[in-house]
Scaffold this motif. Structure first.
Motif, PDB file in Angstrom:
ATOM      1  N   ARG A 610      -8.933 -64.091 125.534  1.00  0.00           N
ATOM      2  CA  ARG A 610      -9.506 -62.617 125.719  1.00  0.00           C
ATOM      3  C   ARG A 610     -11.161 -62.826 125.514  1.00  0.00           C
ATOM      4  O   ARG A 610     -11.636 -62.547 124.848  1.00  0.00           O
ATOM      5  CB  ARG A 610      -8.888 -61.941 125.040  1.00  0.00           C
ATOM      6  CG  ARG A 610      -6.926 -62.172 125.271  1.00  0.00           C
ATOM      7  CD  ARG A 610      -6.330 -61.644 124.031  1.00  0.00           C
ATOM      8  NE  ARG A 610      -5.015 -61.529 124.409  1.00  0.00           N
ATOM      9  CZ  ARG A 610      -3.951 -61.294 123.983  1.00  0.00           C
ATOM     10  NH1 ARG A 610      -4.361 -60.878 122.705  1.00  0.00           N
ATOM     11  NH2 ARG A 610      -2.437 -61.507 123.476  1.00  0.00           N
ATOM     12  N   GLU A 622      -7.810 -55.777 127.374  1.00  0.00           N
ATOM     13  CA  GLU A 622      -8.187 -57.617 126.655  1.00  0.00           C
ATOM     14  C   GLU A 622      -7.478 -58.202 127.913  1.00  0.00           C
ATOM     15  O   GLU A 622      -6.372 -58.101 128.239  1.00  0.00           O
ATOM     16  CB  GLU A 622      -7.322 -57.592 125.705  1.00  0.00           C
ATOM     17  CG  GLU A 622      -7.691 -56.653 124.455  1.00  0.00           C
ATOM     18  CD  GLU A 622      -6.671 -57.281 122.631  1.00  0.00           C
ATOM     19  OE1 GLU A 622      -6.004 -58.541 123.264  1.00  0.00           O
ATOM     20  OE2 GLU A 622      -6.741 -56.723 122.198  1.00  0.00           O
TER      21      GLU A 622
ATOM     22  N   VAL B 135       8.869 -65.926 122.569  1.00  0.00           N
ATOM     23  CA  VAL B 135       7.177 -65.429 122.146  1.00  0.00           C
ATOM     24  C   VAL B 135       6.773 -63.663 123.030  1.00  0.00           C
ATOM     25  O   VAL B 135       7.482 -63.842 124.511  1.00  0.00           O
ATOM     26  CB  VAL B 135       6.698 -66.781 123.394  1.00  0.00           C
ATOM     27  CG1 VAL B 135       5.218 -66.718 122.919  1.00  0.00           C
ATOM     28  CG2 VAL B 135       6.657 -68.191 122.898  1.00  0.00           C
ATOM     29  N   GLU B 137       2.784 -62.100 122.783  1.00  0.00           N
ATOM     30  CA  GLU B 137       1.655 -62.036 122.480  1.00  0.00           C
ATOM     31  C   GLU B 137       0.924 -60.322 122.591  1.00  0.00           C
ATOM     32  O   GLU B 137       1.175 -59.264 123.377  1.00  0.00           O
ATOM     33  CB  GLU B 137       0.487 -62.410 123.464  1.00  0.00           C
ATOM     34  CG  GLU B 137       0.725 -63.763 123.142  1.00  0.00           C
ATOM     35  CD  GLU B 137       0.180 -64.389 124.784  1.00  0.00           C
ATOM     36  OE1 GLU B 137      -0.998 -64.430 124.374  1.00  0.00           O
ATOM     37  OE2 GLU B 137       0.506 -64.999 125.270  1.00  0.00           O
ATOM     38  N   GLY B 138       0.912 -59.972 120.703  1.00  0.00           N
ATOM     39  CA  GLY B 138       0.467 -58.566 120.663  1.00  0.00           C
ATOM     40  C   GLY B 138      -1.788 -58.966 121.060  1.00  0.00           C
ATOM     41  O   GLY B 138      -1.904 -59.682 121.279  1.00  0.00           O
ATOM     42  N   PRO B 139      -2.031 -57.484 120.934  1.00  0.00           N
ATOM     43  CA  PRO B 139      -3.808 -57.255 121.028  1.00  0.00           C
ATOM     44  C   PRO B 139      -4.053 -58.062 120.411  1.00  0.00           C
ATOM     45  O   PRO B 139      -3.700 -58.069 119.266  1.00  0.00           O
ATOM     46  CB  PRO B 139      -3.393 -56.119 121.575  1.00  0.00           C
ATOM     47  CG  PRO B 139      -2.766 -54.946 121.176  1.00  0.00           C
ATOM     48  CD  PRO B 139      -1.512 -56.218 120.940  1.00  0.00           C
ATOM     49  N   ASP B 140      -5.661 -59.033 120.364  1.00  0.00           N
ATOM     50  CA  ASP B 140      -6.513 -58.610 119.166  1.00  0.00           C
ATOM     51  C   ASP B 140      -6.678 -57.642 118.419  1.00  0.00           C
ATOM     52  O   ASP B 140      -6.930 -57.640 116.937  1.00  0.00           O
ATOM     53  CB  ASP B 140      -7.450 -59.518 119.640  1.00  0.00           C
ATOM     54  CG  ASP B 140      -7.117 -60.571 120.321  1.00  0.00           C
ATOM     55  OD1 ASP B 140      -6.321 -61.151 120.131  1.00  0.00           O
ATOM     56  OD2 ASP B 140      -8.092 -62.372 120.084  1.00  0.00           O
ATOM     57  N   PRO B 198       1.983 -65.354 118.939  1.00  0.00           N
ATOM     58  CA  PRO B 198       1.026 -65.660 118.263  1.00  0.00           C
ATOM     59  C   PRO B 198      -0.433 -65.292 118.512  1.00  0.00           C
ATOM     60  O   PRO B 198       0.024 -64.580 119.247  1.00  0.00           O
ATOM     61  CB  PRO B 198       0.934 -67.416 119.011  1.00  0.00           C
ATOM     62  CG  PRO B 198       1.731 -67.003 120.937  1.00  0.00           C
ATOM     63  CD  PRO B 198       2.338 -65.816 120.081  1.00  0.00           C
TER      64      PRO B 198
END
Lengths: 832, 347
Positions: A610, A622, B135, B137-140, B198
């Motif tokens: 990202r 992102e 699956v 994915e969440g945000p960083d 993940p």
């Protein structure tokens, strides 16, 4: 938490070997991270006493010759240690014996060695040599009552468990707490000392120990104090000192040692003031005043944060509550009267203050997890009991001052019996569950369909609801004894998220194309990103660079309500990692550069991760981003092609075309563009319609130089995968195989050197219409065969109709149309 | 007997004999082709014999025709046989000439290599996928609320160590764990749930051989009407069985995490000493693989589920740790150096 087993056995009679106990504790939730067995290491260490000491007569080095009494005889030991005096009790290893830790850390056998003419018949040990600590500046001096001639393990050195403690179990930060756990898993009872039984010369004085005022009752639930006269800061007896050592505390003097001892034993941190150094008998617990400072025990003058709680002797703050004492009232060799404090403090407040001060002590680490008020008074009496037992001085003790500002509330938690079965998965009957809970100190009542349990005070921090009791029962039953099952429901197979699916297709394509997958750090710095600009174009402040010129599809950022500004950390660990990256290129180029040091063949890398763009008042945008870099020799050097040569612009374009093909993206085009990091004549942007989704090209040599990439040209690409994947993804549908033959025609066209090949193809395709199946450029020529400023482009065309076999005439008609358009629109001529 | 007829037969015989000799004498297929033209073509001696036909009677014509055909057939048979012989010989010579050094290396067909960390991620997600895990994915960059509060870790919770968290705003952090994705997933879905989440996580920690300030995590979550602790144990055991292979022992012991209750830690036996304790495992015999537990009732409540009606488990997998345990890698730093000599070892 270090747990000397010999100490633990004061409270619980476990009949387990050290290994068995460690295993049982670990498997019921108190993870044993290490076991120390000094008794094995100290096999050859005995207790000696220095009876004579004189400087070595012949040595120029500062050596001493000591006569050491080892019980049945005296031996001569030559030592360089500066700290021993006649009368000191010291650890001795005789010739032939084993010193646990020699200079390299391993055990060494002591030999009879003449030193400057005098033979040493043994060796004295430092703390480091005994494995107690890293201290090696002098010999480890044993307490005065250590029995001469006995093995060191007779007074210290039992096995010690090193336990990992978890933040919701402050009760396990004490020997008594570990004893409770040990008792529960071995089905015993903890034996607590009767602290009211005080032996020794104690005279009670009928006056309150202090005049107490608590200004902040919500932050100080309880404060207990006792004034004891007639004390002396003498060395602690061996048994006490060695227990402290084994638990990881350095002995200082009896008074300080006892506060530490009781803290380790009961879990209640205590503080001892020199009562004579307090300005008054009036103790005030209050908030720190603005700008107030305290000189703490470590000699540092600390300014107190707002909300810090202090203990003041009338006016002056004499300790930071629950964290660290003040130097001005600390115990010294002259101390004869002490004021002993044991209190309970508000956990979040201690946490905050300790963090703000940057101080972490044994006391603060206990208080910040939550201490219960029940232990203050027993701890004070335990101190007095031990002091009276050890000292032979008459003690004069004032009446305990004790203020409970906030009464603790008893808590009863109900656990429906079905929760056990439902959450654990094995049937556990009510009696078993009740028994386990009572072993842990809960007051248990079995009801019809539930167990109600009164939580013991030391578990108030972590037991709040049914699930907590379920865990207690389950861990005592043992997780290891549980069967391994799988969830009973069969799920419908999940559908892969399209974005992930495309990403994986792209990944596979790049791998098949020989690119190596990497993963670099997403935190970076402005300076690291600024390397993408020519050195002369970098502004003095890297924050000010035109970042929108660097990234692919800059318009895509505002379209997602974000701005082309990095996300900044408020508390970066280093300046190198202060922001989240907006481009992957710098770190990918760093990887090429690092690998170029090992090999110059096929340095082909890609990363999918990202990039981050700041958003006002929301989480950042992102963006899923792909970066590719090619450099070095384009093949492995091989006998079939010993000099492969470097990668070119078209190697990169080919790789991009391959992955665009795999994403089924139609109608994309490649347009010459300017990019600050790229060679002006070899940089392009990939678009669908007017929407850019990638930039690629050859890295400008001056930019490459900033990455120490001077030996080979470097090709890079950066792709906005959000845009690419957004445009990709037409479902694949079968197309009929052709039924009629194709006619093939080659055409060599001489056109202006500036004419983009794509323009020629475009004209050919348009004029070719439906029957033009493909038009492939297979040769481009510039040179003496064509006029200057011109080039020849050769195109191979396949013409085919879906319905019929094309006649010669049909084909010629189309070719005439194509040639006509080339001549009129592009000013081209046909070469024969 | 007609003289001409006799003469023709003699010439035929001579031509036949000469032709057979010529065929036998050829040394190459090219030479043989010349012989073929010379002895079987229209101008060959054999064919020329028929020039006398017009002057012969019917019977003689018949005889001579038969003799010429026989001679031609014989010659053609000889030619064909010789052609085969010479052809084979010439092919053998050509093969000999075309002989290669089979010990030379083959042409390269280079594939790219997957990074070992992402290789493990793919493998583990594959295992979970086969068990029906979706699956997500969440945000960083996460809301503090998602990373902590909704995971039963309120502001003053001792488990929330400010020192370890990178903050990007008053209420925004770099996620310290993938667990906040649980919250997002549960808010967007209703049970039954099986989800794998993940992604990279961040902690403000000093980096060394076993710590990184950025690391990968895969969160697993199952919520259903009847999820039990034994299901968690079984699921983790199966993941390890498939990933590490049969025969590598794991153990499951109580631990503490704020967002699970009961909580458990999964250990795997040290690959060097098999559980007896050695230098490489710090004497413990076992190495920690990751935390897990039954989803805390407070977390279920926070996303609007009724903990009386549903239960769930959650686990965290550290693929870097798994990779290290599987291949015997001892230094985590290798994962972030992207050295091709390292990356190329695992595909």
């Amino acid at each position: 938490m270090r747990v000397p087993l010999e100490w633990l056995s004061d409270f619980v009679d476990f009949e387990l070997s050290t290994d068995e106990l460690a295993e049982r504790l670990t498997m019921t939730g108190l993870n044993v991270e290490g076991i120390e067995r000094p008794s094995v290491e100290w096999r050859d260490v005995i207790i000696g006493q220095v009876v004579e000491l004189e400087p070595h007569p012949h040595s120029r080095n500062p050596l001493n010759v000591a006569q050491v009494d080892i019980g049945h005889q005296r031996i001569t030991i030559v030592t360089g240690a500066p700290n021993i005096r006649v009368g000191d009790k010291v650890p001795v290893v005789l010739v032939g014996g084993r010193l646990p830790h020699g200079p390299d850390g391993n055990a060494v056998t002591i030999e009879a060695k003449p030193m400057a003419g005098i033979t040493s018949h043994g060796m004295l040990g430092s703390e480091r040599e005994l494995g107690l600590s890293d201290e090696h500046s002098g010999i480890y001096i044993l307490p005065p009552d250590a029995p001469v001639g006995s093995p060191l393990v007779s007074v210290m050195g039992g096995d010690v468990l090193d336990l990992e403690t978890v933040s919701n179990r402050p009760d396990t930060l004490s020997i008594v707490g570990i004893a409770r756990e040990t008792a529960a898993i071995t089905q015993q009872q903890v034996v607590m000392p009767d602290v009211t039984a005080i032996n020794g010369s104690v005279q009670w004085i009928d006056q309150p120990s202090i005049e107490l005022q608590i200004d902040v009752p919500e932050l100080c639930p309880r404060f207990s104090a006792m004034r004891i006269e007639g004390v002396a800061a003498v060395p602690s007896p061996t048994w006490l000192a060695s227990r402290l050592e084994a638990a990881g505390q350095r002995p200082i003097n009896l008074l300080v040692d006892l506060t530490n001892y009781v803290m380790l034993e009961y879990g209640q941190p205590m503080h001892a003031f020199d009562a004579d150094r307090l300005q008054s008998n009036r103790i005030v617990v209050r908030l720190a005043r603005s700008g107030e400072t305290v000189r703490t025990l470590d000699g540092v003058i600390r300014s107190l944060p707002a909300d810090a709680v202090v203990v003041a002797d009338g006016e002056r703050a004499v300790s930071v509550a629950g964290i660290i004492g003040g130097e001005e009232s600390e115990i010294t060799d002259q101390t004869t009267t002490l004021l002993l404090e044991a209190a309970t403090w508000d956990a979040p407040n201690i946490r905050f203050t300790a963090k703000a001060l940057g101080v972490r002590t044994e006391a603060s680490s206990r208080f910040e997890k939550g201490q219960q008020p029940e232990t203050t008074v027993p701890a004070i009496f335990r101190f007095l009991q031990l002091l009276a037992q050890i000292t032979d001085r008459p003690l004069r003790v004032s009446r305990l001052s004790d203020c409970v500002a906030r009464e603790p509330e008893d808590r009863t938690v109900t656990m429906p019996l079905r929760d056990l079965d439902r959450l654990v998965g094995v049937p556990i009957d009510a009696d078993t569950a009740a028994e386990q809970l009572s072993l842990l100190g809960f007051g248990v009542v079995i009801e019809d369909t539930a167990i109600s349990a009164v939580v013991p005070y030391w578990r108030r921090v972590d037991i709040e609801q049914s699930a907590d009791l379920v865990e207690e029962v389950a861990r005592l039953v043992g997780f290891d004894s549980l069967p391994a099952t799988l969830p009973r429901r069969t799920m419908r197979p999940p559908v892969t998220d399209p974005r992930r699916r495309w990403e994986e297709i792209i990944r596979e394509r790049l791998l098949a194309g020989g690119a190596n997958e990497i993963t670099t750090h997403s935190l970076t710095s402005y300076a690291a990103m600024a390397r993408l600009f020519l050195p002369g174009r970098r502004s003095a402040s890297p924050q000010e660079m035109p970042w929108e010129t660097i990234i692919p599809n800059p318009e895509g950022v505002p379209a997602r309500r974000a701005v082309i500004e990095p996300v900044k950390l408020l508390n970066p660990a280093t300046i190198e990692r202060e922001i989240l990256r907006m481009t992957l290129l710098p770190s990918v180029l760093d990887v090429v550069s690092r690998n170029l040091k090992n090999s110059d063949e096929r340095l082909v890398f890609f990363e999918i991760d990202r990039t981050f763009f700041h958003r006002h008042d929301d989480l950042p945008y992102e963006r899923e981003t792909l970066a590719i870099a090619l450099s070095g020799e384009r093949h492995m050097r091989h006998w079939s092609e010993p000099q492969p040569g470097p990668y070119t612009f078209f190697d990169m374009k080919g790789l991009l075309e391959a992955l665009l093909h795999s994403t089924q993206l139609q109608n994309w085009e490649s347009i010459s563009t300017a990019h600050p990091s790229l060679h002006p004549g070899r940089s392009a942007s990939l678009r669908v319609g007017d929407r850019e989704f990638a930039i690629f090209g050859q890295v400008h040599p001056e930019v490459a130089h900033s990455f120490e990439l001077d030996t080979f040209p470097v090709m890079v690409a950066e792709v906005d995968l959000d845009a690419l994947i957004g445009a990709a993804g037409a479902p694949r549908l079968f197309r009929e195989l052709p039924r009629y033959p194709a006619a093939y025609r080659d055409l060599a066209v001489v056109v202006s050197r500036d004419l983009p090949a794509a323009r020629l193809q475009q004209v050919v395709r348009r004029e070719g219409g439906d029957v033009l199946e493909s038009a492939r450029i297979f040769d481009v020529y510039e040179g003496p065969q064509v006029p200057p400023d011109q080039k020849s482009i050769a195109v191979e065309m396949a013409l085919r109709s879906a319905n019929t076999t094309l006649t010669q005439e049909d084909v010629e008609t189309v070719m005439l149309r194509i040639v006509g358009a080339i001549e009129h629109e592009l000013g081209g001529t046909i070469r024969d | 007997m007609n003289e001409e007829f006799k003469g023709a037969l003699d010439r035929l015989e001579a031509a036949r004999a000469e032709g057979l000799d010529a065929v036998a004498a050829t040394l190459s297929t090219a030479e043989l082709e010349n012989v073929r033209v010379q002895y079987t073509g229209k101008k060959s001696n054999v064919s020329q014999v028929t020039q006398v036909m017009g002057r012969l009677d019917a019977d003689e014509r018949k005889q001579l025709g038969a003799a010429v055909n026989a001679a031609k057939t014989e010659l053609e048979t000889a030619l064909s046989k010789r052609q085969t012989e010479l052809g084979r010989r010439e092919q053998e010579q050509r093969f000999e000439h075309e002989r290669v050094d089979v010990t030379l290396p083959g042409m390269p067909y280079p594939d790219g290599y997957r990074h070992p960390l992402l290789l493990s991620v793919r493998e583990i997600l594959g295992i979970l996928g086969r068990m029906g895990y979706d699956v997500f994915e969440g945000p960083d960059v996460e809301w503090e609320r998602y990373n902590f509060d909704l995971l039963n870790t309120p502001k003053h919770h001792p488990a929330r160590d400010v020192q370890d968290t990178f903050w990007v705003g008053d209420e925004m952090v770099l996620r310290t764990q993938t667990s906040p994705a649980q919250i997002r997933y549960m808010k967007a879905h209703q049970p039954p749930i099986r989800a794998a989440m993940p992604g990279f996580c961040y902690r403000n920690e000093a980096e060394d051989a076993s710590h990184a300030d950025r690391f990968y995590q895969i969160e697993g979550l199952a919520v259903d009407t009847d999820i039990r602790l034994t299901d968690l144990k079984g699921t983790l055991t199966e993941i390890c069985r498939v990933y590490f292979g049969e025969g590598r022992r794991v153990r499951f012991r109580p631990h503490y995490f704020p967002f699970t209750e009961p909580s458990a830690e999964l250990d795997i036996e040290c690959s060097v000493c098999h559980g007896t304790g050695c230098r490489s495992c710090g004497g413990e015999g076992w190495l920690e693989l990751g935390g897990s537990g039954m989803v805390h009732p407070n977390v279920l409540r926070a996303v609007g589920y009724d903990p009386e009606k549903v239960s769930g488990f959650a686990f965290g997998i550290g693929p870097d740790r798994y990779t290290m345990m599987k291949y015997g890698i001892t230094d985590l730093r290798l994962f972030r150096e992207d050295d091709l000599r390292f990356i190329a070892q695992f595909n």
